[in-house]
Design a protein around this motif. Structure first.
Motif, PDB file in Angstrom:
ATOM      1  N   SER A 142       0.813  -1.228   0.000  1.00 15.12           N
ATOM      2  CA  SER A 142       0.000   0.000   0.000  1.00 15.12           C
ATOM      3  C   SER A 142       0.837   1.263   0.000  1.00 15.12           C
ATOM      4  N   VAL A 144       2.843   4.554  -0.604  1.00 10.22           N
ATOM      5  CA  VAL A 144       2.702   5.609  -1.605  1.00 10.22           C
ATOM      6  C   VAL A 144       4.024   6.355  -1.739  1.00 10.22           C
ATOM      7  N   ALA A 162      -1.231   5.066  -6.485  1.00  6.21           N
ATOM      8  CA  ALA A 162      -1.304   3.788  -5.774  1.00  6.21           C
ATOM      9  C   ALA A 162      -0.706   2.686  -6.638  1.00  6.21           C
ATOM     10  N   PRO A 168      -6.681   1.352  -3.192  1.00  5.94           N
ATOM     11  CA  PRO A 168      -6.441   2.537  -2.375  1.00  5.94           C
ATOM     12  C   PRO A 168      -7.700   3.034  -1.665  1.00  5.94           C
ATOM     13  N   GLY A 213      -5.542   7.859  -4.411  1.00  5.65           N
ATOM     14  CA  GLY A 213      -4.974   6.850  -5.296  1.00  5.65           C
ATOM     15  C   GLY A 213      -4.326   7.419  -6.541  1.00  5.65           C
TER      16      GLY A 213
END
Length: 253
Positions: A142, A144, A162, A168, A213
């Motif tokens: 996950s 970023v 994402a 996301p 995202g």
């Protein structure tokens, strides 16, 4: 911090102006990123006899390149005889939100919240390490990509997209104004007579945007944010407002 809040208000009112970028404004190359292992939030108090060991432990983590650490002093031990000079009610509110979400039912010091996803006793290196390993693995897909840097008169935050295989969730982009080191001579309470040292003390934690995202760029006026030479900036991308932290960067990372 009034000036920071004013800058954020301007961003929200006129995003097309705040986020506008031209080729002349952009830096030649983005700063390089270090793989993020953990964000450690240390909830501490000058009135807590068990906290100095946790504060010293956080300093060890701050010397590690891929760990971001924040000190968030709380005020609920002030009744023991010493008013914490660095505390603010917002820190305790944030800690209570974590307590509710993580299902522990109460707050305490020293407490370390790791990656927004686990809480442990802040003076226990073994517990912090276990929490880092567990959350680092759980959040790996996950993460970023995140940059924070200053260029000319601007502070620029750039969050990437994402990962393709992730789902996301909407996340808050937090900007923390921190004081790198503060020494406090405590004259009452459980730490009476001691001079305590604190590192990366959060002086202001403000939401400056939302990540959903897609790549996101935020630009703020540098003069409205950075003031004394002792201050620094850290940015977090956090699901909801106190959910898992999926991105973090220090100024210049």
């Amino acid at each position: 911090m009034r000036r920071l809040l004013s800058a954020v208000a301007g961003l929200l009112i006129a995003p097309h102006l705040a986020l506008a970028e031209t080729a002349a404004d952009a830096p030649a190359a983005l700063p390089s990123l270090s793989p993020l292992r953990a964000v450690i939030e240390m909830y501490t108090s000058q009135g807590c006899a068990d906290c100095p060991a946790a504060d010293a432990l956080l300093k060890q983590y701050l010397d590690t390149k891929n760990v971001v650490g924040l000190t968030l002093p709380v005020d609920y031990w002030d009744y023991l005889g010493w008013k914490d000079t660095l505390s603010g009610p917002r820190n305790a509110e944030r800690q209570r939100e974590y307590a509710s979400r993580l299902g522990i039912g109460t707050v305490y010091t020293p407490q370390a919240v790791v990656n927004g996803a686990a809480e442990v006793v802040g003076s226990s290196e073994s517990e912090i390490e276990r929490a880092i390993r567990a959350t680092e693995t759980a959040l790996a897909s996950s993460r970023v990509p995140l940059h924070l840097w200053h260029y000319g008169s601007s502070i620029i935050i750039e969050a990437g997209a994402a990962a393709e295989d992730s789902e996301p969730k909407e996340a808050t982009i937090w900007l923390a104004v921190v004081q790198k080191k503060v020494d406090v001579a405590v004259k009452g309470g459980e730490n009476k007579g001691k001079t305590l040292s604190y590192y990366n003390v959060v002086r202001e934690l403000t939401p400056v945007g939302v990540w959903n995202g897609r790549p996101t760029t935020i630009r703020l006026a540098r003069a409205d944010i950075l003031r004394p030479e002792t201050e620094d900036l850290i940015v977090l991308v956090q699901e909801a407002s106190t959910g898992p932290i999926i991105g973090a960067a220090r100024l210049g990372d």
